[in-house]
Design an enzyme around this catalytic site. Sequence first.
Site, PDB file in Angstrom:
ATOM      1  N   ARG A 185     -58.361  29.788  -9.334  1.00 25.56           N
ATOM      2  CA  ARG A 185     -58.799  28.457  -9.509  1.00 25.56           C
ATOM      3  C   ARG A 185     -57.603  27.649  -9.146  1.00 25.56           C
ATOM      4  NH1 ARG A 185     -61.729  28.408 -15.293  1.00 25.56           N
ATOM      5  NH2 ARG A 185     -63.663  29.379 -14.630  1.00 25.56           N
ATOM      6  N   GLU A 233     -56.629  24.563 -27.031  1.00 30.37           N
ATOM      7  CA  GLU A 233     -56.235  24.026 -25.674  1.00 30.37           C
ATOM      8  C   GLU A 233     -55.232  22.844 -25.781  1.00 30.37           C
ATOM      9  OE1 GLU A 233     -59.681  22.802 -23.392  1.00 30.37           O
ATOM     10  OE2 GLU A 233     -58.672  21.775 -21.669  1.00 30.37           O
ATOM     11  N   LEU A 249     -61.628  30.247 -25.021  1.00 31.87           N
ATOM     12  CA  LEU A 249     -61.963  30.454 -26.307  1.00 31.87           C
ATOM     13  C   LEU A 249     -61.277  31.692 -27.080  1.00 31.87           C
ATOM     14  CD1 LEU A 249     -65.836  30.268 -25.648  1.00 31.87           C
ATOM     15  CD2 LEU A 249     -64.568  28.664 -26.778  1.00 31.87           C
TER      16      LEU A 249
HETATM   17  C1  LIG Z   1     -67.655  23.188 -18.715  1.00 34.33           C
HETATM   18  C2  LIG Z   1     -66.657  24.216 -19.387  1.00 34.33           C
HETATM   19  C3  LIG Z   1     -67.120  25.735 -19.521  1.00 34.33           C
HETATM   20  C4  LIG Z   1     -66.310  26.432 -20.003  1.00 34.33           C
HETATM   21  N1  LIG Z   1     -66.419  27.812 -20.338  1.00 34.33           N
HETATM   22  C5  LIG Z   1     -65.920  28.362 -20.957  1.00 34.33           C
HETATM   23  C6  LIG Z   1     -65.970  29.916 -21.033  1.00 34.33           C
HETATM   24  O1  LIG Z   1     -67.066  30.431 -20.495  1.00 34.33           O
HETATM   25  N2  LIG Z   1     -65.192  30.703 -21.687  1.00 34.33           N
HETATM   26  C7  LIG Z   1     -64.029  30.131 -22.386  1.00 34.33           C
HETATM   27  O2  LIG Z   1     -63.355  30.991 -22.934  1.00 34.33           O
HETATM   28  N3  LIG Z   1     -63.745  29.126 -22.250  1.00 34.33           N
HETATM   29  C8  LIG Z   1     -64.572  28.175 -21.405  1.00 34.33           C
HETATM   30  N4  LIG Z   1     -64.084  26.797 -21.412  1.00 34.33           N
HETATM   31  C9  LIG Z   1     -62.766  26.498 -22.075  1.00 34.33           C
HETATM   32  C10 LIG Z   1     -63.096  26.048 -23.616  1.00 34.33           C
HETATM   33  O3  LIG Z   1     -64.233  25.355 -23.645  1.00 34.33           O
HETATM   34  C11 LIG Z   1     -61.987  25.556 -24.114  1.00 34.33           C
HETATM   35  O4  LIG Z   1     -60.856  26.414 -24.193  1.00 34.33           O
HETATM   36  C12 LIG Z   1     -62.047  25.381 -25.852  1.00 34.33           C
HETATM   37  O5  LIG Z   1     -63.285  24.421 -26.091  1.00 34.33           O
HETATM   38  C13 LIG Z   1     -60.879  24.741 -26.492  1.00 34.33           C
HETATM   39  O6  LIG Z   1     -61.301  24.735 -27.554  1.00 34.33           O
HETATM   40  P1  LIG Z   1     -60.263  23.891 -28.863  1.00 34.33           P
HETATM   41  O7  LIG Z   1     -60.841  24.287 -30.033  1.00 34.33           O
HETATM   42  O8  LIG Z   1     -58.978  24.027 -28.509  1.00 34.33           O
HETATM   43  O9  LIG Z   1     -60.687  22.592 -28.440  1.00 34.33           O
HETATM   44  P2  LIG Z   1     -62.175  21.703 -28.224  1.00 34.33           P
HETATM   45  O10 LIG Z   1     -63.287  22.825 -28.131  1.00 34.33           O
HETATM   46  O11 LIG Z   1     -62.052  20.687 -27.134  1.00 34.33           O
HETATM   47  O12 LIG Z   1     -62.260  20.886 -29.611  1.00 34.33           O
HETATM   48  C14 LIG Z   1     -61.595  19.879 -30.018  1.00 34.33           C
HETATM   49  C15 LIG Z   1     -62.189  18.969 -31.088  1.00 34.33           C
HETATM   50  O13 LIG Z   1     -61.009  18.057 -31.515  1.00 34.33           O
HETATM   51  C16 LIG Z   1     -61.700  16.762 -31.773  1.00 34.33           C
HETATM   52  N5  LIG Z   1     -60.564  15.779 -31.437  1.00 34.33           N
HETATM   53  C17 LIG Z   1     -59.783  15.539 -30.410  1.00 34.33           C
HETATM   54  N6  LIG Z   1     -58.870  14.649 -30.877  1.00 34.33           N
HETATM   55  C18 LIG Z   1     -59.032  14.296 -31.989  1.00 34.33           C
HETATM   56  C19 LIG Z   1     -58.408  13.282 -32.985  1.00 34.33           C
HETATM   57  N7  LIG Z   1     -57.373  12.410 -32.639  1.00 34.33           N
HETATM   58  N8  LIG Z   1     -58.693  13.399 -34.086  1.00 34.33           N
HETATM   59  C20 LIG Z   1     -59.929  14.052 -34.776  1.00 34.33           C
HETATM   60  N9  LIG Z   1     -60.550  14.790 -33.931  1.00 34.33           N
HETATM   61  C21 LIG Z   1     -60.024  15.102 -32.531  1.00 34.33           C
HETATM   62  C22 LIG Z   1     -62.533  16.809 -30.589  1.00 34.33           C
HETATM   63  O14 LIG Z   1     -63.490  15.681 -31.020  1.00 34.33           O
HETATM   64  C23 LIG Z   1     -63.132  18.094 -30.600  1.00 34.33           C
HETATM   65  O15 LIG Z   1     -64.145  18.186 -31.303  1.00 34.33           O
HETATM   66  C24 LIG Z   1     -64.890  25.909 -20.583  1.00 34.33           C
HETATM   67  C25 LIG Z   1     -64.555  24.358 -20.610  1.00 34.33           C
HETATM   68  C26 LIG Z   1     -65.605  23.566 -19.993  1.00 34.33           C
HETATM   69  C27 LIG Z   1     -65.224  22.226 -19.643  1.00 34.33           C
END
Ligand SMILES: Cc1cc2nc3c(=O)[nH]c(=O)nc-3n(C[C@H](O)[C@H](O)[C@H](O)COP(=O)(O)OP(=O)(O)OC[C@H]3O[C@@H](n4cnc5c(N)ncnc54)[C@H](O)[C@@H]3O)c2cc1C
Length: 323
Positions: free
Chosen positions: A151, A289, A305
């Site tokens: 990428r 992330e 994920l």
């Molecule tokens: C289009 C796309 C496709 C993808 N496809 C894949 C895939 O096929 N396989 C894979 O493994 N990964 C994939 N990813 C990556 C994956 O989606 C992320 O790695 C994952 O969602 C990160 O999870 P997380 O729980 O760390 O954060 P997130 O899922 O981003 O959740 C964070 C949460 O925290 C909340 N938040 C943020 N700031 C605050 C705050 N100040 N106060 C309160 N709440 C807050 C947000 O509203 C959100 O609900 C993809 C990403 C994208 C954009």
Amino acid sequence: MSHGRGYVAALSEQCRAKDIPILTNVQVVGLIKEGSRVIGVEARFKNQLKKFYADKAVIIASGGFSANKALYTKLDPRLEGMTFTGASSATGEMIGIAEKAGAAVSDMEYIQCNLGPDVGYSHRSGYHLDVTRHVLVNIHGKRFVAEDGARDYLRDAVLQQPNKIVYSIVDKNGFQNLSSLFQQAGILGEIEGEHFENNDLAELAKKMKVPPENLVNTIKEYNQAVETKKDPYGREVWMLTQKIETPPFYAARVRMAVHYTMGGIVINENAQVLTKEREPIKGLYAAGEVTTGVHGSNRVGGNGLLDAFVFGRIAGENAAVGL
Ligand SMILES: Cc1cc2nc3c(=O)[nH]c(=O)nc-3n(C[C@H](O)[C@H](O)[C@H](O)COP(=O)(O)OP(=O)(O)OC[C@H]3O[C@@H](n4cnc5c(N)ncnc54)[C@H](O)[C@@H]3O)c2cc1C
């Protein structure tokens, strides 16, 4: 279920079964400390600032900053004007909030891009997702990159093309191999004017407004490369195995879009947030992330994920016992 809703439903179900309250529409704006220990968060809740105190610890799981245009443009000016592929909730302010509480932050400049819609358009084609059978050409109808590359390599190559606009091309077999969601996006994109379809490659080129002769030659050369496994664009692993030869042909006008951010809060293997001196901050964990280090400078697709679930679980277990 798609777009992550299945995971969220399963986890929410577990919370409900265990009487763990879930509050939505709450924005954390600060971490509360007592001495060197984090003891809670300050948050905007129902239009009021409210303090929430933790029984044992706080876990930050707020995601990356791929929706924070000002921040990613500052860190990588090549991304000026680029859009993002993910949720608008990826604002990244928790990284700064954790830093204020003493956390080390690192690798913010590693910003992953993926092909997304042209600026001003909304349908993400997904033609590039099957690396065995798609071609990327620039506005001159010429190839410029090994389409099955990593990428960061693809990002840099696309950002060097004229106007930073390229076209992702598949044939009928490539299109039919896509999930129904991406096929739908392809069709909607055609209505919107960013995707094109034709039975004849030269006619497709006219719709794309690229020189027809160039595109026809490019596809011919690509098909030869698939056959001979000799390609001007070197690579370590050869994944192009399918020719582009069965009409109709499909093209999507695409740009790089911010997709995932590798930088963030530094943690250790216990998901404890570390200071610049690499000492754990008491009462503070992070996972997913928002953290850095797990993926180096270039996350491998499909592992976001996994990171969130593995370190989320480690953080939860350790926070529960107050490690
Ligand atoms: C289009 C796309 C496709 C993808 N496809 C894949 C895939 O096929 N396989 C894979 O493994 N990964 C994939 N990813 C990556 C994956 O989606 C992320 O790695 C994952 O969602 C990160 O999870 P997380 O729980 O760390 O954060 P997130 O899922 O981003 O959740 C964070 C949460 O925290 C909340 N938040 C943020 N700031 C605050 C705050 N100040 N106060 C309160 N709440 C807050 C947000 O509203 C959100 O609900 C993809 C990403 C994208 C954009």
